[in-house]
Design an enzyme around this catalytic site. Structure first.
Site, PDB file in Angstrom:
ATOM      1  N   MET A  32      45.740  99.473 -37.636  1.00 31.79           N
ATOM      2  CA  MET A  32      46.259 100.736 -38.174  1.00 31.79           C
ATOM      3  C   MET A  32      45.776 100.950 -39.604  1.00 31.79           C
ATOM      4  SD  MET A  32      49.912 101.476 -36.439  1.00 31.79           S
ATOM      5  CE  MET A  32      50.928 100.547 -37.566  1.00 31.79           C
ATOM      6  N   GLY A  33      44.759 100.195 -40.001  1.00 33.55           N
ATOM      7  CA  GLY A  33      44.176 100.405 -41.323  1.00 33.55           C
ATOM      8  C   GLY A  33      44.978  99.777 -42.447  1.00 33.55           C
ATOM      9  N   TYR A  34      44.638 100.162 -43.690  1.00 35.81           N
ATOM     10  CA  TYR A  34      45.168  99.533 -44.906  1.00 35.81           C
ATOM     11  C   TYR A  34      44.926  98.023 -44.795  1.00 35.81           C
ATOM     12  CZ  TYR A  34      47.458 100.038 -49.357  1.00 35.81           C
ATOM     13  OH  TYR A  34      47.710 100.089 -50.696  1.00 35.81           O
ATOM     14  N   HIS A  39      43.650  91.133 -41.380  1.00 35.36           N
ATOM     15  CA  HIS A  39      42.763  91.912 -40.505  1.00 35.36           C
ATOM     16  C   HIS A  39      41.335  91.356 -40.565  1.00 35.36           C
ATOM     17  CE1 HIS A  39      45.809  95.133 -41.671  1.00 35.36           C
ATOM     18  NE2 HIS A  39      45.854  95.201 -40.355  1.00 35.36           N
ATOM     19  N   GLN A  63      53.892 104.766 -31.507  1.00 33.51           N
ATOM     20  CA  GLN A  63      54.587 103.485 -31.598  1.00 33.51           C
ATOM     21  C   GLN A  63      55.613 103.472 -32.727  1.00 33.51           C
ATOM     22  OE1 GLN A  63      50.727 101.411 -32.311  1.00 33.51           O
ATOM     23  NE2 GLN A  63      51.889 100.144 -33.729  1.00 33.51           N
ATOM     24  N   SER A 192      50.278  95.223 -43.996  1.00 38.16           N
ATOM     25  CA  SER A 192      50.065  96.488 -44.713  1.00 38.16           C
ATOM     26  C   SER A 192      51.361  96.955 -45.342  1.00 38.16           C
ATOM     27  CB  SER A 192      49.543  97.548 -43.742  1.00 38.16           C
ATOM     28  OG  SER A 192      48.394  97.074 -43.072  1.00 38.16           O
ATOM     29  N   ARG A 193      52.481  96.654 -44.693  1.00 38.89           N
ATOM     30  CA  ARG A 193      53.786  97.111 -45.203  1.00 38.89           C
ATOM     31  C   ARG A 193      54.219  96.350 -46.459  1.00 38.89           C
ATOM     32  NH1 ARG A 193      54.934  98.135 -39.411  1.00 38.89           N
ATOM     33  NH2 ARG A 193      55.398 100.365 -39.214  1.00 38.89           N
TER      34      ARG A 193
HETATM   35  P1  AMP Z   1      48.168  96.415 -37.849  1.00 44.17           P
HETATM   36  O1  AMP Z   1      47.142  97.135 -38.645  1.00 44.17           O
HETATM   37  O2  AMP Z   1      49.360  95.994 -38.627  1.00 44.17           O
HETATM   38  O3  AMP Z   1      48.500  97.143 -36.570  1.00 44.17           O
HETATM   39  O4  AMP Z   1      47.486  95.057 -37.393  1.00 44.17           O
HETATM   40  C1  AMP Z   1      46.263  95.062 -36.702  1.00 44.17           C
HETATM   41  C2  AMP Z   1      45.999  93.670 -36.181  1.00 44.17           C
HETATM   42  O5  AMP Z   1      45.936  92.756 -37.265  1.00 44.17           O
HETATM   43  C3  AMP Z   1      47.116  93.169 -35.249  1.00 44.17           C
HETATM   44  O6  AMP Z   1      46.548  92.457 -34.169  1.00 44.17           O
HETATM   45  C4  AMP Z   1      47.906  92.277 -36.148  1.00 44.17           C
HETATM   46  O7  AMP Z   1      48.609  91.266 -35.468  1.00 44.17           O
HETATM   47  C5  AMP Z   1      46.813  91.672 -37.019  1.00 44.17           C
HETATM   48  N1  AMP Z   1      47.379  91.186 -38.280  1.00 44.17           N
HETATM   49  C6  AMP Z   1      48.190  91.848 -39.126  1.00 44.17           C
HETATM   50  N2  AMP Z   1      48.569  91.054 -40.149  1.00 44.17           N
HETATM   51  C7  AMP Z   1      47.985  89.841 -39.931  1.00 44.17           C
HETATM   52  C8  AMP Z   1      47.991  88.600 -40.623  1.00 44.17           C
HETATM   53  N3  AMP Z   1      48.684  88.422 -41.746  1.00 44.17           N
HETATM   54  N4  AMP Z   1      47.269  87.579 -40.113  1.00 44.17           N
HETATM   55  C9  AMP Z   1      46.556  87.738 -38.960  1.00 44.17           C
HETATM   56  N5  AMP Z   1      46.521  88.891 -38.260  1.00 44.17           N
HETATM   57  C10 AMP Z   1      47.221  89.930 -38.735  1.00 44.17           C
END
Ligand code: AMP
Length: 296
Positions: A32-34, A39, A63, A192-193
């Site tokens: 979802m970026g940021y 990531h 979602q 990201s949060r």
């Molecule tokens: P999101 O952008 O939050 O939807 O995350 C995108 C992908 O990155 C998802 O598969 C997350 O589980 C993974 N992700 C997010 N934070 C972490 C982290 N700290 N370590 C490893 N993977 C992450």
């Protein structure tokens, strides 16, 4: 910049088809970026294993619940492109909402629902409809990219289990790879949060990790009562009150996510999963309790 950004499914499909015609193995990292180093770990893993690495950047409206943070979710496409390129991505798919949902998010009529205990508890219980939105958008991304491998973080442990189940139940020809959680120096899982956290909130946000470590220490010391283990995990979070407020802390079987109760066997596989509001920001984390302290 060498990295290519595409906004439409048509161009995305053309690029992937051209690479595949050359025999490329295609990897997809949905986000979802940021983007942050978590990531980037997924992208680096994809780079190491695939010939064409596609990163999708899409803040998926379906979602998010009505009272959640869709409107304020942090965005920084320029910064994301730099991070994608640094981690070795070839292509970024950054569609608009209209591109992903031609009738608008509210006009979607076909949904992918993974049923049962995998989605009935934990974040599925606290965020009704969340995993339906996740599974639906991931299925759409899979059908657009047709990747050989897709990479997901273990940080979103329930999400990873849901995607694995969806792929198994519907025979998606995609291999799912889980990537260990990347953490800040104090143990806070990158997210990201985390950008929402004030300095005061950030100072106590490591309480989730400290809870996990307290649970591991209790496990190592021989504690096998789920109630006592849970008390140990809750203690550092309680110390961070009132800024920190627990939504759930549960011990579950790592594959089925079925709750574990009573006295555990010495060889039990135990995953602790938790969600904590820190000054209003909902943070999640998880780890194997029966693992070596400091790992995962
Ligand atoms: P999101 O952008 O939050 O939807 O995350 C995108 C992908 O990155 C998802 O598969 C997350 O589980 C993974 N992700 C997010 N934070 C972490 C982290 N700290 N370590 C490893 N993977 C992450």
């Amino acid at each position: 910049m060498a990295i290519e950004v595409v906004g439409t499914t048509a161009v995305l499909r053309a690029r992937v088809a051209a690479a595949r015609a050359r025999g490329a193995r295609v990897g997809l990292v949905p986000t979802m970026g940021y983007l942050h180093a978590g990531h980037q770990a997924l992208v680096r893993r994809a780079r190491a294993e695939c010939d064409l690495v596609v990163v999708s950047i899409f803040v998926n409206p379906t979602q998010f619940g009505p009272s959640e943070d869709l409107a304020s979710y942090p965005r920084d496409l320029e910064g994301d492109l730099v991070r994608c390129e640094a981690a070795g991505a070839d292509l970024v798919f950054a569609p608009t909402v209209e591109e992903m949902y031609p009738d608008g998010a509210g006009g979607q009529r076909t949904w992918l629902d993974v049923e049962g205990p995998l989605t009935g508890g934990l974040c599925g219980r606290e965020r009704p409809g969340h995993f339906r939105g996740v599974a639906t958008v991931v299925a759409k991304l899979f059908l657009k990219v047709l990747p050989d491998v897709a990479y997901f973080g273990e940080k979103d442990f329930q999400q990873l289990a849901v995607i694995r189940r969806m792929v198994r139940d519907l025979d998606f020809p995609v291999r799912i790879e889980g990537v260990p959680t990347v953490r800040e120096a104090d143990g806070l899982a990158m997210s990201s949060r985390n950008a929402y956290l004030s300095p005061q909130a950030r100072a106590v946000a490591d309480c989730l990790w400290r809870g996990i470590e307290a649970g591991r220490a209790a496990w190592q010391a021989g504690e096998r009562s789920t109630a006592a283990l849970t008390v140990a995990i809750l203690e550092p979070i309680a110390c961070a009150a009132p800024l920190a407020r627990t939504q759930y802390v549960e011990l579950v079987e790592p594959s089925s996510l079925e709750p574990l109760e009573g006295t555990l066997a010495d060889n039990a596989a135990v995953q602790v999963v938790l969600a904590v509001f820190v000054d209003g920001t909902r943070l999640i984390d998880n780890a194997r309790l029966d693992a070596v302290p400091g790992a995962g």
